[in-house]
Design an enzyme around this catalytic site. Structure first.
Site, PDB file in Angstrom:
ATOM      1  N   CYS A  43       0.823  -1.214   0.000  1.00 44.48           N
ATOM      2  CA  CYS A  43       0.000   0.000   0.000  1.00 44.48           C
ATOM      3  C   CYS A  43       0.857   1.264   0.000  1.00 44.48           C
ATOM      4  CB  CYS A  43      -0.929  -0.023   1.204  1.00 44.48           C
ATOM      5  SG  CYS A  43      -1.845   1.498   1.414  1.00 44.48           S
ATOM      6  N   CYS A  48      -1.409   1.604  -3.286  1.00 43.09           N
ATOM      7  CA  CYS A  48      -2.406   2.675  -3.141  1.00 43.09           C
ATOM      8  C   CYS A  48      -1.813   4.088  -3.103  1.00 43.09           C
ATOM      9  CB  CYS A  48      -3.187   2.511  -1.846  1.00 43.09           C
ATOM     10  SG  CYS A  48      -3.368   0.850  -1.218  1.00 43.09           S
ATOM     11  N   LYS A  51       0.421   5.284  -6.110  1.00 41.16           N
ATOM     12  CA  LYS A  51      -0.522   5.287  -7.245  1.00 41.16           C
ATOM     13  C   LYS A  51      -1.410   6.527  -7.204  1.00 41.16           C
ATOM     14  CE  LYS A  51      -4.429   3.756  -6.633  1.00 41.16           C
ATOM     15  NZ  LYS A  51      -5.155   2.542  -6.540  1.00 41.16           N
ATOM     16  N   ALA A 115      11.752 -13.743   6.509  1.00 40.70           N
ATOM     17  CA  ALA A 115      11.411 -14.782   7.491  1.00 40.70           C
ATOM     18  C   ALA A 115      10.948 -16.054   6.791  1.00 40.70           C
ATOM     19  CB  ALA A 115      10.309 -14.270   8.407  1.00 40.70           C
ATOM     20  N   TYR A 181      -8.532  -3.371 -12.060  1.00 44.51           N
ATOM     21  CA  TYR A 181      -8.489  -1.971 -11.638  1.00 44.51           C
ATOM     22  C   TYR A 181      -7.090  -1.373 -11.760  1.00 44.51           C
ATOM     23  CZ  TYR A 181      -6.574  -2.751  -6.887  1.00 44.51           C
ATOM     24  OH  TYR A 181      -5.768  -3.045  -5.813  1.00 44.51           O
ATOM     25  N   GLU A 185      -6.309   1.968 -13.949  1.00 43.68           N
ATOM     26  CA  GLU A 185      -5.758   3.127 -13.236  1.00 43.68           C
ATOM     27  C   GLU A 185      -4.472   3.611 -13.912  1.00 43.68           C
ATOM     28  OE1 GLU A 185      -7.473   2.377  -8.718  1.00 43.68           O
ATOM     29  OE2 GLU A 185      -5.468   1.668  -9.176  1.00 43.68           O
ATOM     30  N   ARG A 208     -13.825  -6.932 -14.920  1.00 43.07           N
ATOM     31  CA  ARG A 208     -14.644  -8.101 -14.598  1.00 43.07           C
ATOM     32  C   ARG A 208     -15.016  -8.056 -13.116  1.00 43.07           C
ATOM     33  NH1 ARG A 208     -13.178 -13.560 -13.507  1.00 43.07           N
ATOM     34  NH2 ARG A 208     -11.003 -12.933 -13.577  1.00 43.07           N
ATOM     35  N   HIS A 439     -27.643  20.703  -2.891  1.00 48.43           N
ATOM     36  CA  HIS A 439     -27.664  21.285  -4.240  1.00 48.43           C
ATOM     37  C   HIS A 439     -26.709  22.468  -4.354  1.00 48.43           C
ATOM     38  CE1 HIS A 439     -29.471  22.173  -8.090  1.00 48.43           C
ATOM     39  NE2 HIS A 439     -29.563  23.438  -7.739  1.00 48.43           N
ATOM     40  N   GLU A 444     -26.453  14.638  -5.300  1.00 49.45           N
ATOM     41  CA  GLU A 444     -27.889  14.762  -5.043  1.00 49.45           C
ATOM     42  C   GLU A 444     -28.701  13.796  -5.906  1.00 49.45           C
ATOM     43  OE1 GLU A 444     -29.832  18.552  -6.292  1.00 49.45           O
ATOM     44  OE2 GLU A 444     -27.891  19.043  -7.171  1.00 49.45           O
TER      45      GLU A 444
HETATM   46  P1  FAD Z   1       1.326  -6.096   1.925  1.00 46.38           P
HETATM   47  O1  FAD Z   1       0.921  -4.695   2.152  1.00 46.38           O
HETATM   48  O2  FAD Z   1       1.700  -6.503   0.555  1.00 46.38           O
HETATM   49  O3  FAD Z   1       2.521  -6.395   2.933  1.00 46.38           O
HETATM   50  C1  FAD Z   1       3.219  -7.593   2.922  1.00 46.38           C
HETATM   51  C2  FAD Z   1       4.639  -7.309   3.379  1.00 46.38           C
HETATM   52  O4  FAD Z   1       5.276  -8.540   3.673  1.00 46.38           O
HETATM   53  C3  FAD Z   1       5.497  -6.633   2.318  1.00 46.38           C
HETATM   54  O5  FAD Z   1       6.068  -5.465   2.860  1.00 46.38           O
HETATM   55  C4  FAD Z   1       6.557  -7.681   1.970  1.00 46.38           C
HETATM   56  O6  FAD Z   1       7.808  -7.096   1.644  1.00 46.38           O
HETATM   57  C5  FAD Z   1       6.628  -8.464   3.251  1.00 46.38           C
HETATM   58  N1  FAD Z   1       7.087  -9.852   3.103  1.00 46.38           N
HETATM   59  C6  FAD Z   1       6.658 -10.778   2.200  1.00 46.38           C
HETATM   60  N2  FAD Z   1       7.255 -11.971   2.439  1.00 46.38           N
HETATM   61  C7  FAD Z   1       8.074 -11.792   3.503  1.00 46.38           C
HETATM   62  C8  FAD Z   1       8.950 -12.656   4.240  1.00 46.38           C
HETATM   63  N3  FAD Z   1       9.038 -13.952   3.939  1.00 46.38           N
HETATM   64  N4  FAD Z   1       9.659 -12.136   5.263  1.00 46.38           N
HETATM   65  C9  FAD Z   1       9.551 -10.816   5.603  1.00 46.38           C
HETATM   66  N5  FAD Z   1       8.733  -9.971   4.952  1.00 46.38           N
HETATM   67  C10 FAD Z   1       7.983 -10.449   3.930  1.00 46.38           C
HETATM   68  N6  FAD Z   1      -5.848  -1.281  -1.999  1.00 46.38           N
HETATM   69  C11 FAD Z   1      -6.760  -0.331  -1.645  1.00 46.38           C
HETATM   70  O7  FAD Z   1      -7.471  -0.498  -0.653  1.00 46.38           O
HETATM   71  N7  FAD Z   1      -6.887   0.835  -2.374  1.00 46.38           N
HETATM   72  C12 FAD Z   1      -6.101   1.084  -3.457  1.00 46.38           C
HETATM   73  O8  FAD Z   1      -6.247   2.135  -4.089  1.00 46.38           O
HETATM   74  C13 FAD Z   1      -5.136   0.110  -3.838  1.00 46.38           C
HETATM   75  N8  FAD Z   1      -4.319   0.332  -4.883  1.00 46.38           N
HETATM   76  C14 FAD Z   1      -3.357  -0.589  -5.210  1.00 46.38           C
HETATM   77  C15 FAD Z   1      -2.523  -0.330  -6.288  1.00 46.38           C
HETATM   78  C16 FAD Z   1      -1.559  -1.241  -6.652  1.00 46.38           C
HETATM   79  C17 FAD Z   1      -0.656  -0.942  -7.823  1.00 46.38           C
HETATM   80  C18 FAD Z   1      -1.420  -2.450  -5.905  1.00 46.38           C
HETATM   81  C19 FAD Z   1      -0.369  -3.455  -6.284  1.00 46.38           C
HETATM   82  C20 FAD Z   1      -2.240  -2.725  -4.833  1.00 46.38           C
HETATM   83  C21 FAD Z   1      -3.222  -1.797  -4.472  1.00 46.38           C
HETATM   84  N9  FAD Z   1      -4.101  -2.024  -3.405  1.00 46.38           N
HETATM   85  C22 FAD Z   1      -5.045  -1.085  -3.076  1.00 46.38           C
HETATM   86  C23 FAD Z   1      -4.062  -3.296  -2.638  1.00 46.38           C
HETATM   87  C24 FAD Z   1      -3.334  -3.131  -1.314  1.00 46.38           C
HETATM   88  O9  FAD Z   1      -2.052  -2.578  -1.538  1.00 46.38           O
HETATM   89  C25 FAD Z   1      -3.217  -4.485  -0.634  1.00 46.38           C
HETATM   90  O10 FAD Z   1      -4.495  -5.050  -0.517  1.00 46.38           O
HETATM   91  C26 FAD Z   1      -2.602  -4.372   0.770  1.00 46.38           C
HETATM   92  O11 FAD Z   1      -1.341  -3.764   0.733  1.00 46.38           O
HETATM   93  C27 FAD Z   1      -2.498  -5.772   1.389  1.00 46.38           C
HETATM   94  O12 FAD Z   1      -1.866  -5.699   2.638  1.00 46.38           O
HETATM   95  P2  FAD Z   1      -1.119  -6.966   3.228  1.00 46.38           P
HETATM   96  O13 FAD Z   1      -0.775  -6.604   4.642  1.00 46.38           O
HETATM   97  O14 FAD Z   1      -1.899  -8.188   2.993  1.00 46.38           O
HETATM   98  O15 FAD Z   1       0.202  -7.131   2.362  1.00 46.38           O
END
Ligand code: FAD
Length: 461
Positions: A43, A48, A51, A115, A181, A185, A208, A439, A444
Site C-alpha cells: 500500500c 495505493c 498510485k 522470514a 483496476y 488506473e 470483470r 444542491h 444529489e
Molecule cells: P502487503 O501490504 O503486501 O505487505 C506484505 C509485506 O510482507 C510486504 O512489505 C513484503 O515485503 C513483506 N514480506 C513478504 N514476504 C516476507 C517474508 N518472507 N519475510 C519478511 N517480509 C515479507 N488497496 C486499496 O485499498 N486501495 C487502493 O487504491 C489500492 N491500490 C493498489 C494499487 C496497486 C498498484 C497495488 C499493487 C495494490 C493496491 N491495493 C489497493 C491493494 C493493497 O495494496 C493491498 O491489498 C494491501 O497492501 C495488502 O496488505 P497486506 O498486509 O496483505 O500485504
C-alpha cells in the site's frame, strides 16, 4: 524463563501485519515483525499511496484544459517525470518512517530480513537481522506480488506495477495488458501525463466483477480520453526491436511501445515461506486457507490480508489484522464481516462501488429494481465537454433495500464511502429518498432518482 522468545511473530510489515502487531503489542504481549523490503508494504511503497500521487499528477492536464473554458488563459506547461518521482519517493520514505515509529512506540520489535517458518513455533530470519527465534503464535501477513504469464516469449522485457513507480523516464508510448483496476488506473495515469496508451484485455470488457453498466461506461470514457482499448485478445509474444517493444496480439494486431506493462493479476507471496513444513494448507488459487477468525490449518498460525485472497484491499487487511489481535490478545472474539465492502477505482473518471451489481442482485434475489442516471457533470457541461457521469442503485424488489450503489464520475470514491454506511445499515430506497438533496452537487442524484430504469432488452425505452 519464558517458553518462547515472543508471544507473537508477524511475517510482513504491510497493512495487515503492522496493524495486528501494534494492537497485539499494546495489550502487553511481546511482539516482533519481520520485513524483507520496506515497512508499510504494498500500500505505502508500491500500491495505493504512490498510485494516488500519480493519479493526482496526471489529472492536471485535464484541469488545465477545463480551465480555459472558464476564462483562464491557455496554460503552457510541461511535466517533468524525474522531479515528480523524486518528490514522490521523499513522501513515501516519510510515510514509511511513520510506520516504523508507530511500531516502535507500540513496543513492537522490527527485524529487517526475510522470514521463513522452520517449525510450528520456529522462524528463521535471513538478512540484516539474521537469527532464529521462537514464538507462541505466528501471523502470516506477506501480501501478494504481481504475476505475469512466464510462458510468453519475450516476457522478460515487460514491466509490472512495481516497476511503473520507478521508471527512469515517462514512456512516450505504453501498452498495458490487463483489464482489472490496476490496469485501468495506470492507463489513466499515463494518458494524463501525456503518453500514448493502448489497453489490451483478453475478456469481452474491462473490470470483470463490476456492474456491467459501470464496465461499459468506463470503457467509453477511457476512449474519450484518448486511450485505445483493444478487447478480446492478448499478446502471444513480446518482441524487442531497435525502437522499442512490440506486443504481438493473438488477432494479428502489432502494438508498438516504449514500455509494456503487465497488470494481469497478483499472486499470494507464499513461495519459500516454509508453509508445507508446518501443515499450512493453500486453496486452489494458491492462497492460505483460513477460517472466519483468520486461523490457518495449522494450530497457532494465522494469516491476514492479500495472502488469504479474500478481498485484496488495504482497509480489509487492516480490519482482518485488528480482528485477529482482538480475538487472540484481548479475549474479544472478533471476525471481520466481508459483506458490502466499498471500493474505488482511481481511473479517470473514477469509480465508487459498494454491494451487489445488477447481475448479482438478480441472481441473489430474482427481482431487483434498478434506478439509473447518466448525465453531464456540471463542471464539464459548462466546459462543453463530452464526459458523462453514471449513477446506479440496485434495490431488492421485495424489501426495497438498496443492495448496490455504483458511481462513475468525479468524486465517486469520496461519495461511495458515505453510501456504504447506508448500504451496510440496510436502508431502503424510501429512506435514501427521505434524505434531502444537497444542491448543486452530483451526489444529489443519489437521493432524487424516482423512475425505475427498465433496460431496452426488458421492454424499456
Ligand atoms: P502487503 O501490504 O503486501 O505487505 C506484505 C509485506 O510482507 C510486504 O512489505 C513484503 O515485503 C513483506 N514480506 C513478504 N514476504 C516476507 C517474508 N518472507 N519475510 C519478511 N517480509 C515479507 N488497496 C486499496 O485499498 N486501495 C487502493 O487504491 C489500492 N491500490 C493498489 C494499487 C496497486 C498498484 C497495488 C499493487 C495494490 C493496491 N491495493 C489497493 C491493494 C493493497 O495494496 C493491498 O491489498 C494491501 O497492501 C495488502 O496488505 P497486506 O498486509 O496483505 O500485504
Amino acid at each position: 524463563m519464558a517458553e518462547y522468545d515472543y508471544d507473537l511473530f508477524v511475517i510482513g510489515a504491510g497493512s495487515g501485519g503492522v496493524r495486528a502487531s501494534r494492537l497485539a503489542a499494546m495489550s502487553g504481549a511481546k511482539v516482533a515483525v519481520a520485513e524483507e523490503y520496506r515497512v508499510g508494504g504494498t500500500c505505502v511503497i508500491r500500491g495505493c499511496v504512490p498510485k494516488k500521487f500519480m493519479v493526482y499528477a496526471s489529472e492536471f492536464a485535464h484541469h488545465f484544459k477545463t480551465a480555459e473554458s472558464y476564462g483562464w488563459s491557455k496554460v503552457e506547461s510541461s511535466f517533468d517525470w524525474k522531479t515528480f518521482i523524486e518528490a514522490k519517493d521523499v513522501e513515501i520514505a516519510r510515510l514509511s518512517g511513520i510506520y516504523v515509529r508507530n511500531l516502535h512506540n507500540a513496543g513492537v520489535e522490527l527485524l529487517h530480513g526475510r522470514a521463513t517458518i522452520k517449525g510450528p513455533h520456529t522462524i528463521e530470519i535471513t538478512g540484516n537481522d539474521a537469527r532464529t527465534v521462537t514464538a507462541k503464535k505466528i501471523l502470516i501477513a506477506v501480501g501478494g506480488r504481481p504475476s505475469v504469464p512466464e510462458e510468453i516469449p519475450g516476457i522478460e522485457h515487460v514491466i509490472t506495477s512495481d516497476d511503473a513507480f520507478q521508471l527512469d523516464s515517462l514512456p512516450k508510448r505504453i501498452v498495458i495488458i490487463g483489464g482489472g483496476y490496476i490496469a485501468v488506473e495506470f492507463a489513466g495515469i499515463f494518458a494524463g501525463l501525456g503518453s500514448e496508451v493502448t489497453l489490451v484485455y483478453r475478456g469481452a470488457n474491462i473490470l470483470r466483477g463490476f456492474d456491467d453498466d459501470v464496465r461499459e461506461h468506463l470503457a467509453g470514457e477511457l476512449e474519450k480520453r484518448g486511450i485505445r482499448v483493444i478487447l478480446g485478445c492478448s499478446p502471444d509474444k513480446i518482441e524487442k526491436t531497435p525502437t522499442g517493444l512490440v506486443a504481438h496480439l493473438g488477432n494479428g494486431i502489432l502494438c508498438e511501445a516504449d514500455q509494456i506493462l503487465y497488470a494481469t493479476g497478483r499472486k499470494p507471496h507464499v513461495d519459500g515461506l516454509g508453509l508445507e513444513t508446518v501443515g499450512v494448507e493453500l486453496n486452489e488459487n494458491g492462497a492460505v486457507k483460513v477460517d472466519d477468525h483468520s486461523r490457518t490449518t495449522a494450530e497457532n498460525i494465522w494469516a491476514v490480508g492479500d495472502v488469504t485472497d479474500r478481498i485484496n484491499l488495504t482497509p480489509v487487511a487492516i480490519r482482518e489484522g485488528a480482528a485477529f489481535a482482538q480475538t487472540e490478545f484481548y479475549n474479544n472474539p472478533t471476525s471481520f464481516d466481508h459483506d458490502n465492502v466499498a471500493s474505488a477505482v482511481f481511473s479517470q473518471p473514477p469509480i465508487g462501488s459498494v454491494g451487489l451489481s445488477e447481475a448479482e442482485g438478480r441472481r441473489k434475489f430474482g427481482k431487483v429494481d434498478i434506478y439509473r442516471t447518466v448525465f453531464r457533470p456540471m463542471k464539464y457541461a459548462f466546459a462543453g465537454a463530452e464526459e458523462r457521469c453514471l449513477m446506479k442503485l440496485v434495490v431488492e424488489a421485495e424489501s426495497q433495500k438498496v443492495v448496490g450503489v455504483h458511481i462513475v464520475g468525479p468524486d465517486a470514491p469520496e461519495m461511495i464511502q458515505l453510501a456504504a454506511i447506508a448500504v451496510k445499515m440496510g436502508a431502503t430506497k424510501a429512506q435514501w429518498d427521505s434524505a434531502c438533496a444537497v444542491h448543486p452537487t452530483a451526489a444529489e442524484e443519489l437521493v432524487t432518482m424516482r423512475e425505475k430504469y427498465v433496460p431496452q432488452e426488458l421492454g424499456g425505452a
